[in-house]
Design a protein around this motif. Structure first.
Motif: not given
Ligand code: NDP
Ligand code: GDR
Length: 328
Positions: A3-5, A27-29, A67-68, A73-74
């Motif tokens: 998962r990345a933000l 999974e991209v945010y 973030l929550q 992970d990144e």
């Protein structure tokens, strides 16, 4: 699934990085700011699988909330006020977003991770503008920083804060010192896109001339699609570090004009280009050329698109876009 933000999701690099991470199964945010962001539709059309969370780099609690939600992970911190010329007119705002914003997101990651440095890997979008009045040619990771604009100064703050969080808290925090990278998605306020758009419009009879500032400045220009790969590679390393990402070549604005006009069959552009002090900067960065040896050796990173290929790609894109206007 990793998962990345990404902050700065609506920008040039945010879109390319989203595409890259989605293609790798992430999974991209994306962090999106404002009540009714005008680029929302662009993001939804280009990368519909990215999930959007609202937040602003100047608002620490919004970053914690993001973030929550994303549980990444990144984290890739690409958000910034990024237009150098604008940074003199809005120096405080630029410092708050491009500088202090980095501290806010680092602190949010630290609090979210509950001081567990293995929980999140962090990328900071540092810049060759930090070299400013260059103290060494070519510029490498160890070159003394001498920023020449409020933007450059803010980026230096973010760069050292990233190193400080790595050294103080053991965070996997890397700083990518990226030289100019461009693409058909580049904002029209930057010189490459301003030139390729104008060349297309002149060719199509939609515009008579192009007004620029300093034609003698030199930049190390690469393709944004290549550069986001380096960002991802940095976060896959066992240890966090700092890397220069560049082509190792430099070209003046005049070279850029030569290539862009030649692409549409105009060899002598002197009658089309005018200069205006409005586009000159109070303190110019005259020459940038990076040494990407460390990125080559440690990351295995190589650029795929060269300078003529980049300019050709941008002019072709603008001819397609602008021919719609010509038809009307
Ligand atoms: P863009 O200008 O295209 O995008 C900047 C992004 O930052 C936009 O998504 C913008 O969102 C966002 N942003 C602005 N203010 C805030 C804020 N207060 N909170 C959260 N997000 C905000 O830049 P690029 O994609 O070209 O560059 C990405 C990053 O890399 C930037 O940090 C830039 O400084 C840095 N960089 C770029 C280089 C280049 O050549 N492109 C070279 C070296 C570094 P919005 O749409 O809401 O305004
Ligand atoms: P830069 O990019 O300042 O290097 O920052 P920009 O394209 O704005 O300027 C490059 C050079 O072109 C000269 N120039 C002009 N620039 C603009 N924008 N408009 C003009 O009319 C014009 N005429 C001449 C400038 O003086 C300058 O020397 C970009 C941004 O993406 C930053 O966020 C990033 O950190 C750096 O690249 C690396």
């Amino acid at each position: 699934m990793a998962r990345a933000l990404i902050t700065g999701i609506t920008g040039q690099d945010g879109l390319y990085l989203s595409e890259l991470l989605l293609s790798k199964g992430y999974e991209v945010y994306g962090l999106i700011r404002g009540q009714n962001n005008p680029k929302l539709d662009l993001v939804r059309e280009t990368v519909p699988d990215v999930k959007l969370v609202t937040g602003d780099l100047t608002d620490l609690s919004s970053l914690l909330r993001a973030l929550q939600v994303a549980q990444p992970d990144e984290v890739y911190n690409l958000g910034a006020i990024s237009f150098v010329a604008y940074s003199w007119e809005n120096a405080t705002l630029t410092s708050d977003v491009t500088g202090k914003g980095v501290l806010n997101i680092l602190e949010a990651v630290r609090l979210y991770s509950n001081d567990d440095p293995s929980k999140v890997r962090f990328y900071q979008a540092s810049s060759s503008e930090m070299f400013g009045k260059v103290q060494e040619v070519p510029q490498r990771e160890s070159t003394l920083l001498w920023p020449r604009s409020p933007y450059g100064v803010a980026k230096v703050f973010g760069h050292y804060m990233t190193i400080n969080y790595r050294e103080s808290y053991g965070m996997h925090a890397s700083s990518g010192i990226l030289f100019n990278h461009e693409s058909p998605r580049r904002g029209p306020e930057f010189v490459t896109r301003k030139v390729t758009q104008a060349v297309a419009r002149i060719k199509l009879g939609l515009q008579d001339d192009l007004v620029l500032g300093n034609l003698d400045a030199k930049r190390d220009w690469g393709f944004a699609g290549d550069y986001v790969e380096a960002m991802w590679l940095m976060l896959q390393q066992p240890e966090a570090d700092d890397y220069v990402v560049a082509t190792g070549e430099t070209h003046s604005i005049r070279d850029l004009l030569d290539h862009a006009f030649a692409h549409v069959g105009i060899e002598d552009w002197s009658g089309y280009v005018k200069q205006d002090p409005r586009f000159m900067r109070p303190a110019e960065v005259e020459l940038l050329i990076g040494d990407p040896a460390k990125a080559h050796e440690k990351l295995g990173w190589e650029r795929k698109v060269d300078f003529p290929g980049l300019v050709g790609m941008m002019v072709e894109n603008d001819l397609r876009e602008q021919s719609g206007h010509a038809g009307r």
